[in-house]
Design a protein around this motif. Structure first.
Motif: not given
Length: 445
Positions: A70-71, A63-65, A77-79
């Motif tokens: 995707x970002x 993901x670009x931004x 998933x990060x959180x």
């Protein structure tokens, strides 16, 4: 989300998960903390390494931004990985204050925890805080984060190191974890105050700022007190209730429902979510004994396995991915923070251990272990960075400090065991007329 978009997200997750587990296992074989390999996986796949080789491909893959699908999914998933890490850590924070350790725990906790925090608070105004401050622009919040990051100890990382070395059953492990749990609860409270100050600095001024901070502190304090004193007993009663078919027939679902309930309530009350995850784990397993503890041991193991092999490696890989060492790495800031805070921790914890009657080797073992910042150090850095309290350069320094101190802990304890030296000599107990029980240690020479 279309099939094509879903496939792109799953490919990004696949690469992060595969790299994190492969490098995590490699570092484990090297008798180093697995978390170091997981973070390295993200660094290799991220802008620091692979992004320089094929920047367009990296942007297309991850993901670009922030608005990219995707970002967005990776951010979720990060959180979730962060929350699962804290939940599992809270569940493990039981039976840690054994009778033999109470005096030593009191000294280490009473001296080794507040002294680094206070020294960091006093030293912070002498530092160039503008070089640490994030978009929130709150130097007060930066000072609190700086002090908490100095004093924090990694429960997950030292637990994993103890497990890998086969010493989780020892008095040394119990002493370290018992004091670290109580310490981290206090420091997470400090972080929640810092995030409140940062948010209030952006939105309010003057009297409104003081009122907002006061309200936030009161709400957080009330949440913590209830979570530590009332909720474990309430949850034990609910888990035994005849009408609670979920707890009786699906303990895994019950534990996850409690976890989500804690976090959802914390979000509604503006309590730091990572802190709520830790308290949820403590609440759901708090005070369980005998058959009741055995009934939930296997479900907790199942949750821990899924978290430990999927969500947590993804979290740490994304932490590494977010580091762009080519742009945010300041070697002088890293060296200054790493060396300065490590010396403060060694002296403070060493003083507490000395007052508890520990021998010289005991003091070194305890100080090196307590200096391992690991997961909580990284989580604190992540929370502070996401809240705009600290900038990317200081965030990078905090994460790398957490990695290096955790590596030093794993290396030193492995060295001590290979030499056949005791982790705790029992000198403090002998001074009290108690003969320590010899502990069986793994043979790893």
């Amino acid at each position: 989300m279309t099939n094509s978009q879903l496939g792109e997200v799953l490919l990004a997750v696949l690469l992060l998960l595969l790299a994190a587990n492969l490098l995590g296992q490699l570092f484990r074989r090297l008798r180093q903390p697995k978390v170091v390999g997981e973070i390295l996986a993200g660094i290799l796949l991220g802008p620091t390494v692979f992004g320089k080789i094929a920047p367009g491909f990296t942007a297309d893959l991850f993901g670009a931004d922030k608005a990219d699908h995707r970002a967005v999914v990776l951010g979720f998933l990060y959180n979730l990985g962060l929350l699962m890490l804290m939940f599992v850590s809270g569940c493990a924070a039981q039976h840690l204050l054994g009778e033999q350790n109470r005096k030593a725990t009191a000294w280490i906790l009473g001296v080794g925890t507040p002294l680094p925090f206070v020294i960091a608070l006093l030293a912070a105004p002498l530092l160039p805080l503008d070089e640490f401050t994030g978009v929130a622009g709150s130097k007060e919040a930066v000072v609190l984060v700086f002090a908490a990051a100095t004093a924090v100890t990694s429960i997950p990382v030292i637990t994993k190191i103890f497990y890998d070395l086969g010493i989780l059953h020892t008095r040394f492990a119990s002493l370290q974890l018992g004091s670290a749990v109580l310490e981290d609860i206090a420091l997470w409270g400090v972080l929640s105050v810092a995030t409140a100050i940062a948010a209030a600095t952006i939105d309010t001024t003057g009297d409104e700022l003081a009122a907002t901070i006061g309200t936030h502190v009161a709400v957080n304090l009330g949440y913590v007190i209830i979570a530590l004193t009332v909720m474990p007993a309430v949850l034990r009663r609910l888990s035994r209730a005849e009408w609670n078919v979920v707890a009786r027939n699906s303990p895994v679902a019950w534990m996850l429902i409690v976890f989500l309930g804690y976090v959802s309530l914390a979000a509604a009350l503006d309590v730091t979510l990572a802190f709520a995850g830790l308290l949820a784990g403590f609440g759901v397993m708090g005070g369980m004994k005998g058959t009741e503890q055995e009934r939930f041991r296997a479900p907790m193991q199942s949750i821990g396995d899924v978290a430990g092999h999927f969500f947590v490696p993804l979290y740490f890989a994304i932490v590494g991915y977010r580091l762009d060492l080519s742009k945010t790495f300041d070697p002088l800031m890293l060296a200054g923070f790493l060396i300065g805070t490590s010396l403060v921790v060694f002296l403070s914890v060493g003083l507490g251990a000395k007052l508890a009657g520990m021998s010289r080797l005991d003091i070194v073992n305890i100080a090196v272990t307590r200096n391992a910042r690991g997961g909580p150090g990284i989580v604190m850095a992540s929370v502070a960075f996401d809240a705009g309290i600290i900038n990317a350069t200081f965030y990078t320094a905090l994460v790398l400090t957490a990695v290096l101190t955790s590596q030093a802990c794993g290396f030193w304890l492995d060295y001590v065991l290979r030499k056949g030296w005791p982790l705790l000599s029992g000198a403090d107990l002998r001074r009290r007329g108690i003969e320590p029980v010899p502990e069986e240690l793994p043979s790893i020479r």
